[in-house]
Design an enzyme around this catalytic site. Sequence first.
Site, short mmCIF file in Angstrom:
data_model
loop_
_atom_site.label_atom_id
_atom_site.label_comp_id
_atom_site.label_asym_id
_atom_site.label_seq_id
_atom_site.Cartn_x
_atom_site.Cartn_y
_atom_site.Cartn_z
N GLU A 49 0.79 -1.19 0.23
CA GLU A 49 -0.11 0.23 -0.09
C GLU A 49 1.24 0.99 0.46
O GLU A 49 1.67 1.51 1.08
CB GLU A 49 -0.90 0.19 1.13
CG GLU A 49 -2.70 1.30 1.45
CD GLU A 49 -2.61 1.08 2.23
OE1 GLU A 49 -3.06 1.68 3.34
OE2 GLU A 49 -3.65 -0.58 2.71
N ASP A 60 -4.90 9.68 9.01
CA ASP A 60 -2.35 9.33 9.73
C ASP A 60 -2.94 10.35 11.04
O ASP A 60 -2.96 11.01 11.19
CB ASP A 60 -2.07 10.16 8.51
CG ASP A 60 -2.56 9.28 7.52
OD1 ASP A 60 -2.76 7.56 7.52
OD2 ASP A 60 -3.19 9.72 6.53
#
EC number: 4.2.1.20
Length: 269
Positions: A49, A60
């Site tokens: 990924e 994130d």
Amino acid sequence: MNPIDALFHRLRAENRKAFMPFLTAGDPDLAFTREVLPAAAQSGASLIEVGFPFSDPIADGPVIQASYTRALDNGLKLPAVFAALKDVTSSPGWATPVVAMTSYSIVWKKGPDAFIAAAQAAGLSGAVVPDLPVEEADDLSRRCRDKNFNLILLVTPTTSPARAEKIVKACGGFVYVVSVVGITGERARLPVQLHEMIARLRGMTDLPLCVGFGVSKPEHVRDLKAIADGVIVGTALVRKLEAATSPEGRVKTLTEVRATVAALSAALN
């Protein structure tokens, strides 16, 4: 068959699970990205990924946010990311599927069809779009299916059963199962409720269920291999990119990425 689908078809036949490292494109630069992706693939990654840096990431944690900032501060542009990924995926013997982790803002700005075409030309087989609400995903999901490009969405511990059913129907390739409430980052342990969550999702879809967020240790991976089809590890690897700013640091980072991928992949299978 899409390479992601082919991967999970093969792994299920072999009773194996997918180890999926996450690495940021362009941190510290794309020359290093061209080195670190093959290092991960050769060390046991089933699928990689690749994070497409974005200035306002939603889910994130601080390590990945800092990684995105370093890449963007160096003037990273989307066409250069695609070009670097094409260099990797077109290299002799490359056989590891690659997916983008990207904000929908990036997809929308380029145009969905243009983004899918550029991603496929770069050798990508799908995209994880974490900030795309399922209520607004029908158009992109249809475009991706028409192009045999897998759209992957996230199911979180706070997702209602009704929304989860919509999400898994919009997905292709696999479903990204978020293990914890909150942002990405290393955790001491994974929640026990994760087992119940995956059991519920099994009743909704035949797609592989891959767990990310908080997965960083061999013991996490060993716990998940009984219930998940794959595990995604990001922060524990992206943290190592911080040191790749000198020739010695690059060698050290590549060595550590190889060792971490090998250890976690071995724990999974």
